[in-house]
Design a protein around this motif. Structure first.
Motif, PDB file in Angstrom:
ATOM      1  N   UNK A 174      -0.984 -12.767   0.938  1.00  0.00           N
ATOM      2  CA  UNK A 174       0.141 -12.188   1.770  1.00  0.00           C
ATOM      3  C   UNK A 174       0.380 -10.858   1.051  1.00  0.00           C
ATOM      4  N   UNK A 175      -0.406  -9.745   1.644  1.00  0.00           N
ATOM      5  CA  UNK A 175      -0.085  -8.393   1.096  1.00  0.00           C
ATOM      6  C   UNK A 175       1.026  -7.691   1.570  1.00  0.00           C
TER       7      UNK A 175
ATOM      8  N   UNK B 290       1.853  -0.079  -1.305  1.00  0.00           N
ATOM      9  CA  UNK B 290       3.042   0.750  -1.407  1.00  0.00           C
ATOM     10  C   UNK B 290       3.404   1.593   0.075  1.00  0.00           C
ATOM     11  N   UNK B 291       2.301   2.090   0.552  1.00  0.00           N
ATOM     12  CA  UNK B 291       2.670   3.103   1.900  1.00  0.00           C
ATOM     13  C   UNK B 291       2.981   2.090   3.084  1.00  0.00           C
ATOM     14  N   UNK B 292       2.542   0.826   2.885  1.00  0.00           N
ATOM     15  CA  UNK B 292       2.435  -0.208   3.867  1.00  0.00           C
ATOM     16  C   UNK B 292       3.940  -0.925   4.007  1.00  0.00           C
ATOM     17  N   UNK B 293       4.529  -0.978   2.727  1.00  0.00           N
ATOM     18  CA  UNK B 293       5.875  -1.758   2.443  1.00  0.00           C
ATOM     19  C   UNK B 293       6.873  -1.038   2.911  1.00  0.00           C
ATOM     20  N   UNK B 294       7.983  -1.652   3.242  1.00  0.00           N
ATOM     21  CA  UNK B 294       9.369  -1.071   3.482  1.00  0.00           C
ATOM     22  C   UNK B 294       9.921  -0.651   2.141  1.00  0.00           C
TER      23      UNK B 294
ATOM     24  N   UNK C 250      10.971   3.218  -3.469  1.00  0.00           N
ATOM     25  CA  UNK C 250      10.637   2.205  -4.189  1.00  0.00           C
ATOM     26  C   UNK C 250      10.360   1.006  -3.242  1.00  0.00           C
ATOM     27  N   UNK C 251       9.322   0.124  -3.422  1.00  0.00           N
ATOM     28  CA  UNK C 251       8.998  -1.098  -2.612  1.00  0.00           C
ATOM     29  C   UNK C 251       9.137  -2.300  -3.822  1.00  0.00           C
ATOM     30  N   UNK C 252       9.620  -3.423  -3.606  1.00  0.00           N
ATOM     31  CA  UNK C 252       9.819  -4.400  -4.533  1.00  0.00           C
ATOM     32  C   UNK C 252       9.175  -5.592  -3.668  1.00  0.00           C
ATOM     33  N   UNK C 253       8.586  -6.727  -4.148  1.00  0.00           N
ATOM     34  CA  UNK C 253       8.187  -7.948  -3.965  1.00  0.00           C
ATOM     35  C   UNK C 253       8.358  -8.929  -4.830  1.00  0.00           C
ATOM     36  N   UNK C 254       8.805 -10.288  -4.032  1.00  0.00           N
ATOM     37  CA  UNK C 254       9.030 -11.440  -5.113  1.00  0.00           C
ATOM     38  C   UNK C 254      10.272 -11.136  -6.187  1.00  0.00           C
ATOM     39  N   UNK C 255      10.329 -11.512  -7.269  1.00  0.00           N
ATOM     40  CA  UNK C 255      11.412 -11.416  -8.145  1.00  0.00           C
ATOM     41  C   UNK C 255      11.232 -10.170  -9.035  1.00  0.00           C
TER      42      UNK C 255
END
Length: 470
Positions: A29-30, A277-281, A287-292
């Protein structure tokens, strides 16, 4: 109807440590909840599409079937390539598998792309289908938004006009920045997305005319294909004779009936961490963060933690990638995103297992991961899918202790068969013939403690196996 041909064999080394040879990026899940493979299959399904043909390798075959099952695509045809031979042999072999319907359209797509405007993409496919039915080999180009040096380009005869199809003058390799800026300004170039649409008869004819050396080995490999648990294993010796070459080099660049259809919606090949990074909110600082993960006083930074028990904090970072997994951490400058594959090469040279092995090992019955390991003991967490059955097996060098922590397990030890529920356990003596299975309707989890002189995965003697591994 259009038959999707989904290419699903890449390893995605520029997205290490999340993407590795044993579990590449198309299954992770990217961006969002779905993996790129699931998103691709969903995009290419519906009333206009026939069941897909999936080109993959033996290591990924059960991952493919698991994710297809989530979409209810049980009728997909899965062809297993015995060796990686690039896109030309894969596409040719897929076309040969469809040769009994020569006028059918086949839409070839990588399994790891992000398409932001699915309605716009389907409209582009409809336009491409018109050209393909007239004998054109159609390629889909992305309307460029910047002077990109990481993609190949399509030079059109004229500037794109309202998204209509146009003849392709030539294919252009990945350019240096000055040349990319010139092409962006010229207005008659598209990014080469590697997505194609053509009739089966037309692509077969193109291969016969432009790459005849590929035809014999690929045809022999398809004719030698043998069914295996719902897969088709291509003939190994024949396929090994096929030249390692892309379809662009083998056919498309040599043909004069190439049509490009522009697609101007959101698109990414998700090829490196800067593309993720470009594809994430992103927040107001980019900055983009994912998970913890938590960003503090950061700017234009990607922080991603894949372990719920690991809190990743970035403080005062700028233009940085930080990806933390339980067994590996990557910290890199954003400008070096394309060079992450060099890290994998160096780690492989040093025989570091994290270069290729994912911390969670997927099997047809579920998965396992090592929680702790030392010289004479190892602790694993194991998940068995509903209905999953491990092989009837024994070990020569270790004993095991199983503790069920969720669900129900049916355990065989010698002649004894019993059910274990949560917090119940069983001891497997060294040399005992044993098996575990999940008879329930929910996943079963257990903790396995191994002790012995050798703990390698090859210390298994299989007597029976429903997945034909015995």
């Amino acid at each position: 109807m259009i038959t999707p041909v989904i290419l699903c064999g890449g390893s995605g080394t520029r997205l290490w440590p999340l993407s590795r040879k044993s579990y590449p990026k198309q299954f992770s899940s990217l961006v969002g909840d779905d993996s790129p493979f699931i998103a691709t299959c969903r995009r290419l399904s519906g009333p206009d599409f026939d069941a897909p043909v999936v080109m993959t390798n033996a290591d990924f075959r059960f991952l493919v079937t698991d994710q297809l099952a989530q979409l209810g695509l049980a009728d997909a045809r899965i062809l297993i390539e015995p060796a990686s031979r690039n896109t030309a042999p894969a596409i040719l072999t897929a076309a040969l598998s469809l040769a009994d319907t020569p006028d059918a359209l086949m839409l070839v797509a990588p399994s790891d792309h992000l398409i932001g405007d699915e309605a716009g993409f389907r409209a582009a496919v409809e336009k491409g289908a018109e050209a393909a039915r007239s004998g054109q080999l159609v390629t889909f180009g992305i309307t460029p938004t910047r002077a990109e040096t990481g993609y190949g380009y399509l030079e059109l005869a004229d500037s794109p006009d309202n998204g209509n199809s146009q003849s392709v003058r030539k294919f252009v390799e990945k350019p240096e920045l000055p040349r990319a800026e010139e092409m962006l300004a010229a207005g008659n170039y598209l990014w080469n997305a590697g997505i194609f649409l053509f009739r089966v008869r037309d692509i077969l004819a193109a291969f016969e005319a432009k790459a005849p050396d590929l035809f014999a080995p690929c045809k022999a490999a398809w004719e030698a294909a043998s069914p295996d648990l719902g897969f088709f294993r291509l003939g190994e010796e024949a396929y090994a004779e096929a030249r390692d070459v892309s379809i662009d080099y083998a056919v498309m660049e040599k043909s004069d009936n190439i049509t490009a259809v522009p697609y101007g919606g959101g698109w990414s090949d998700l090829g490196a961490w800067d593309a993720i990074l470009d594809a994430l909110h992103k927040d107001e600082s980019g900055n983009a963060t994912y998970g913890s993960a938590t960003a503090v006083h950061c700017e234009n930074t990607l922080l991603r933690s894949e372990d719920k028990g690991m809190q990743l904090v970035g403080l005062g970072l700028k233009d940085t990638i930080a990806v933390a997994m339980r067994d590996a951490v990557l910290v890199a400058n954003l400008d070096d995103a394309q060079r992450v594959k060099d890290v994998v090469t160096i780690l492989k040279q040093r025989d570091i297992p994290q270069a290729v092995d994912f911390p969670r090992f997927h099997r047809p019955w579920g998965w396992y991961e090592t929680l702790c390991i030392d010289t004479r003991f190892q602790v694993k967490r194991i998940m068995v899918k509903p209905g999953g059955i491990l092989s009837l097996q024994s070990h020569m060098h270790r004993s095991e202790h199983w503790v069920v922590v969720a669900g129900t397990a049916r355990v065989t030890v010698g002649e004894e068969v019993k059910l274990l529920s949560e917090n119940q356990s069983v001891y497997i003596p060294l040399g005992a013939v044993h098996r575990m299975e999940n008879p329930g309707k929910v996943p079963m989890y257990l903790i396995e403690v191994q002790t012995g002189t050798y703990l390698g995965e090859d210390d298994i003697i299989r007597y029976e196996d429903v997945y034909a591994r015995a």
